[in-house]
Design a protein around this motif. Structure first.
Motif, PDB file in Angstrom:
ATOM      1  N   VAL A  27     -21.184  78.460   7.477  1.00  0.00           N
ATOM      2  CA  VAL A  27     -20.596  77.180   7.870  1.00  0.00           C
ATOM      3  C   VAL A  27     -20.639  77.082   9.388  1.00  0.00           C
ATOM      4  CG1 VAL A  27     -19.035  76.967   5.888  1.00  0.00           C
ATOM      5  CG2 VAL A  27     -18.236  78.128   7.950  1.00  0.00           C
ATOM      6  N   TYR A  28     -20.655  75.854   9.879  1.00  0.00           N
ATOM      7  CA  TYR A  28     -20.473  75.665  11.321  1.00  0.00           C
ATOM      8  C   TYR A  28     -19.317  74.709  11.522  1.00  0.00           C
ATOM      9  CZ  TYR A  28     -23.005  71.157  11.457  1.00  0.00           C
ATOM     10  OH  TYR A  28     -23.410  69.863  11.269  1.00  0.00           O
ATOM     11  N   LEU A  29     -18.592  74.962  12.594  1.00  0.00           N
ATOM     12  CA  LEU A  29     -17.404  74.171  12.877  1.00  0.00           C
ATOM     13  C   LEU A  29     -17.156  74.164  14.372  1.00  0.00           C
ATOM     14  CD1 LEU A  29     -14.710  76.398  13.248  1.00  0.00           C
ATOM     15  CD2 LEU A  29     -15.611  76.856  10.980  1.00  0.00           C
ATOM     16  N   GLY A  30     -16.256  73.305  14.781  1.00  0.00           N
ATOM     17  CA  GLY A  30     -15.923  73.208  16.190  1.00  0.00           C
ATOM     18  C   GLY A  30     -14.451  73.411  16.420  1.00  0.00           C
ATOM     19  N   GLY A  31     -14.118  73.883  17.611  1.00  0.00           N
ATOM     20  CA  GLY A  31     -12.732  73.975  18.028  1.00  0.00           C
ATOM     21  C   GLY A  31     -12.326  72.683  18.713  1.00  0.00           C
ATOM     22  N   TYR A  32     -11.131  72.684  19.254  1.00  0.00           N
ATOM     23  CA  TYR A  32     -10.632  71.490  19.934  1.00  0.00           C
ATOM     24  C   TYR A  32     -11.313  71.250  21.278  1.00  0.00           C
ATOM     25  CZ  TYR A  32      -6.772  71.155  16.569  1.00  0.00           C
ATOM     26  OH  TYR A  32      -6.017  71.020  15.438  1.00  0.00           O
ATOM     27  N   THR A  33     -11.983  72.270  21.813  1.00  0.00           N
ATOM     28  CA  THR A  33     -12.640  72.112  23.114  1.00  0.00           C
ATOM     29  C   THR A  33     -14.109  72.491  23.012  1.00  0.00           C
ATOM     30  OG1 THR A  33     -12.000  74.365  23.733  1.00  0.00           O
ATOM     31  CG2 THR A  33     -10.555  72.601  24.464  1.00  0.00           C
ATOM     32  N   PHE A  34     -14.906  71.939  23.882  1.00  0.00           N
ATOM     33  CA  PHE A  34     -16.307  72.302  24.090  1.00  0.00           C
ATOM     34  C   PHE A  34     -17.238  71.970  22.929  1.00  0.00           C
ATOM     35  CE2 PHE A  34     -13.726  75.398  26.567  1.00  0.00           C
ATOM     36  CZ  PHE A  34     -13.946  74.842  27.797  1.00  0.00           C
ATOM     37  N   GLY A  35     -16.800  71.132  22.007  1.00  0.00           N
ATOM     38  CA  GLY A  35     -17.667  70.713  20.912  1.00  0.00           C
ATOM     39  C   GLY A  35     -18.079  69.265  21.079  1.00  0.00           C
ATOM     40  N   ALA A  36     -19.309  68.951  20.680  1.00  0.00           N
ATOM     41  CA  ALA A  36     -19.837  67.598  20.845  1.00  0.00           C
ATOM     42  C   ALA A  36     -19.203  66.590  19.888  1.00  0.00           C
ATOM     43  CB  ALA A  36     -21.359  67.603  20.658  1.00  0.00           C
ATOM     44  N   ARG A  37     -18.569  67.079  18.845  1.00  0.00           N
ATOM     45  CA  ARG A  37     -17.962  66.167  17.871  1.00  0.00           C
ATOM     46  C   ARG A  37     -16.457  66.069  18.115  1.00  0.00           C
ATOM     47  NH1 ARG A  37     -20.416  66.626  12.028  1.00  0.00           N
ATOM     48  NH2 ARG A  37     -18.598  65.343  11.861  1.00  0.00           N
ATOM     49  N   SER A  38     -16.083  65.548  19.267  1.00  0.00           N
ATOM     50  CA  SER A  38     -14.668  65.505  19.639  1.00  0.00           C
ATOM     51  C   SER A  38     -13.849  64.577  18.749  1.00  0.00           C
ATOM     52  CB  SER A  38     -14.517  65.114  21.107  1.00  0.00           C
ATOM     53  OG  SER A  38     -15.073  63.847  21.339  1.00  0.00           O
ATOM     54  N   TYR A  39     -14.491  63.629  18.082  1.00  0.00           N
ATOM     55  CA  TYR A  39     -13.752  62.713  17.217  1.00  0.00           C
ATOM     56  C   TYR A  39     -13.776  63.132  15.756  1.00  0.00           C
ATOM     57  CZ  TYR A  39     -13.786  59.855  21.375  1.00  0.00           C
ATOM     58  OH  TYR A  39     -13.613  59.417  22.660  1.00  0.00           O
ATOM     59  N   ALA A  40     -14.449  64.226  15.460  1.00  0.00           N
ATOM     60  CA  ALA A  40     -14.478  64.753  14.098  1.00  0.00           C
ATOM     61  C   ALA A  40     -13.292  65.684  13.915  1.00  0.00           C
ATOM     62  CB  ALA A  40     -15.787  65.512  13.875  1.00  0.00           C
ATOM     63  N   GLY A  41     -13.090  66.085  12.653  1.00  0.00           N
ATOM     64  CA  GLY A  41     -12.081  67.102  12.405  1.00  0.00           C
ATOM     65  C   GLY A  41     -12.507  68.394  13.077  1.00  0.00           C
ATOM     66  N   ASN A  42     -11.604  69.050  13.743  1.00  0.00           N
ATOM     67  CA  ASN A  42     -11.899  70.302  14.416  1.00  0.00           C
ATOM     68  C   ASN A  42     -10.782  71.291  14.151  1.00  0.00           C
ATOM     69  OD1 ASN A  42     -14.427  69.685  15.770  1.00  0.00           O
ATOM     70  ND2 ASN A  42     -13.262  68.254  17.011  1.00  0.00           N
ATOM     71  N   PHE A  43     -10.981  72.522  14.601  1.00  0.00           N
ATOM     72  CA  PHE A  43     -10.088  73.623  14.269  1.00  0.00           C
ATOM     73  C   PHE A  43      -9.325  74.103  15.502  1.00  0.00           C
ATOM     74  CE2 PHE A  43     -12.954  73.440  10.832  1.00  0.00           C
ATOM     75  CZ  PHE A  43     -12.493  74.211   9.783  1.00  0.00           C
ATOM     76  N   SER A  44      -8.043  74.404  15.307  1.00  0.00           N
ATOM     77  CA  SER A  44      -7.263  75.064  16.347  1.00  0.00           C
ATOM     78  C   SER A  44      -7.718  76.520  16.431  1.00  0.00           C
ATOM     79  CB  SER A  44      -5.773  75.014  16.010  1.00  0.00           C
ATOM     80  OG  SER A  44      -5.505  75.834  14.878  1.00  0.00           O
ATOM     81  N   ASP A  45      -7.292  77.226  17.465  1.00  0.00           N
ATOM     82  CA  ASP A  45      -7.648  78.638  17.574  1.00  0.00           C
ATOM     83  C   ASP A  45      -7.143  79.430  16.361  1.00  0.00           C
ATOM     84  OD1 ASP A  45      -8.811  78.012  19.999  1.00  0.00           O
ATOM     85  OD2 ASP A  45      -7.330  79.088  21.215  1.00  0.00           O
ATOM     86  N   GLU A  46      -5.947  79.141  15.912  1.00  0.00           N
ATOM     87  CA  GLU A  46      -5.394  79.840  14.745  1.00  0.00           C
ATOM     88  C   GLU A  46      -6.211  79.537  13.490  1.00  0.00           C
ATOM     89  OE1 GLU A  46      -3.491  77.843  16.829  1.00  0.00           O
ATOM     90  OE2 GLU A  46      -2.677  79.528  17.964  1.00  0.00           O
ATOM     91  N   GLU A  47      -6.631  78.288  13.347  1.00  0.00           N
ATOM     92  CA  GLU A  47      -7.451  77.919  12.188  1.00  0.00           C
ATOM     93  C   GLU A  47      -8.836  78.564  12.262  1.00  0.00           C
ATOM     94  OE1 GLU A  47      -5.766  73.524  10.981  1.00  0.00           O
ATOM     95  OE2 GLU A  47      -6.976  73.709  12.812  1.00  0.00           O
ATOM     96  N   ILE A  48      -9.365  78.732  13.467  1.00  0.00           N
ATOM     97  CA  ILE A  48     -10.652  79.411  13.621  1.00  0.00           C
ATOM     98  C   ILE A  48     -10.546  80.846  13.126  1.00  0.00           C
ATOM     99  CG2 ILE A  48     -12.245  80.378  15.347  1.00  0.00           C
ATOM    100  CD1 ILE A  48     -11.914  77.701  16.896  1.00  0.00           C
ATOM    101  N   ILE A  49      -9.484  81.531  13.521  1.00  0.00           N
ATOM    102  CA  ILE A  49      -9.275  82.906  13.053  1.00  0.00           C
ATOM    103  C   ILE A  49      -9.183  82.931  11.529  1.00  0.00           C
ATOM    104  CG2 ILE A  49      -7.651  84.849  13.040  1.00  0.00           C
ATOM    105  CD1 ILE A  49      -6.953  84.015  15.985  1.00  0.00           C
ATOM    106  N   GLU A  50      -8.390  82.020  10.964  1.00  0.00           N
ATOM    107  CA  GLU A  50      -8.242  81.945   9.504  1.00  0.00           C
ATOM    108  C   GLU A  50      -9.588  81.655   8.832  1.00  0.00           C
ATOM    109  OE1 GLU A  50      -6.012  79.159   6.126  1.00  0.00           O
ATOM    110  OE2 GLU A  50      -5.497  78.890   8.240  1.00  0.00           O
ATOM    111  N   ALA A  51     -10.364  80.738   9.404  1.00  0.00           N
ATOM    112  CA  ALA A  51     -11.663  80.373   8.830  1.00  0.00           C
ATOM    113  C   ALA A  51     -12.621  81.565   8.838  1.00  0.00           C
ATOM    114  CB  ALA A  51     -12.272  79.202   9.598  1.00  0.00           C
ATOM    115  N   ILE A  52     -12.675  82.282   9.956  1.00  0.00           N
ATOM    116  CA  ILE A  52     -13.566  83.444  10.046  1.00  0.00           C
ATOM    117  C   ILE A  52     -13.161  84.497   9.024  1.00  0.00           C
ATOM    118  CG2 ILE A  52     -14.266  85.382  11.524  1.00  0.00           C
ATOM    119  CD1 ILE A  52     -14.063  83.388  13.920  1.00  0.00           C
ATOM    120  N   GLN A  53     -11.872  84.773   8.925  1.00  0.00           N
ATOM    121  CA  GLN A  53     -11.407  85.777   7.966  1.00  0.00           C
ATOM    122  C   GLN A  53     -11.718  85.344   6.532  1.00  0.00           C
ATOM    123  OE1 GLN A  53      -7.278  86.183   9.116  1.00  0.00           O
ATOM    124  NE2 GLN A  53      -7.769  87.672  10.722  1.00  0.00           N
ATOM    125  N   TYR A  54     -11.433  84.095   6.202  1.00  0.00           N
ATOM    126  CA  TYR A  54     -11.694  83.571   4.861  1.00  0.00           C
ATOM    127  C   TYR A  54     -13.177  83.696   4.513  1.00  0.00           C
ATOM    128  CZ  TYR A  54     -12.114  80.225   1.022  1.00  0.00           C
ATOM    129  OH  TYR A  54     -12.402  79.633  -0.187  1.00  0.00           O
TER     130      TYR A  54
END
Length: 172
Positions: A27-54
């Motif tokens: 999967v590919y996803l973006g965080g709240y910063t530095f992603g080109a899809r700023s108006y799309a759903g994005n992940f907080s740092d905590e959600e990124i950790i959860e997503a990677i672990q999952y």
């Protein structure tokens, strides 16, 4: 021939779980910063950790977009973010900015880098540059033709260059 990877976008944990259950390889996803899809759903740092672990528990790779141009005053913040991703075992970052690619190469050499579609790398010479800069995958621009992709792929095989090539099968 290597089996193609099925890579799915994920705008939130619900869509990420659905992609994994449906059988994606990554999967590919973006965080709240530095992603080109700023108006799309994005992940907080905590959600990124959860997503990677999952995903990693299910043998699915996670690529995070860092695919905007980074202004000089944001370089330190961006590198800290990329270091956070690396420390949390992201499989790769998808990057557009040449300066960030250079910094990753020098500061976090073990981190896999994919060249974002925004880099518009669309010919053989561009791919040679990518190889020299430790980029492991090219995400082709959507405008590139199938014939051009086949031509580049053939040249890479003839030159014994191992570069992953990614194309969009659907989307904007």
């Amino acid at each position: 021939m290597k089996k193609p990877e099925l890579l799915a976008p994920a705008g939130n944990m619900e869509s990420l779980r659905a992609a994994v259950v449906a059988g994606c390889d990554a999967v590919y996803l973006g965080g709240y910063t530095f992603g080109a899809r700023s108006y799309a759903g994005n992940f907080s740092d905590e959600e990124i950790i959860e997503a990677i672990q999952y995903c990693h528990l299910r043998k699915v790779k996670v690529y995070i977009t860092v695919n905007t141009l980074i202004h000089e005053d944001k370089f330190d913040m961006c590198i800290s973010y990329i270091d956070f991703l690396h420390k949390n075992n992201v499989d790769a970052v998808i990057v557009q900015d040449l300066g960030i690619i250079e910094l990753i190469k020098n500061l976090i050499p073990g981190l896999e880098v994919h060249a974002s579609t925004q880099m518009t790398l669309s010919d053989y010479d561009c791919i040679l540059w990518a190889v020299e800069n430790n980029i492991s995958r090219i995400v082709f621009p959507r405008e590139i033709s199938v014939d051009k992709i086949a031509e580049i792929s053939k040249k890479l095989q003839e030159s014994d260059i191992n570069m992953e090539l990614e194309v969009f099968g659907h989307g904007a």
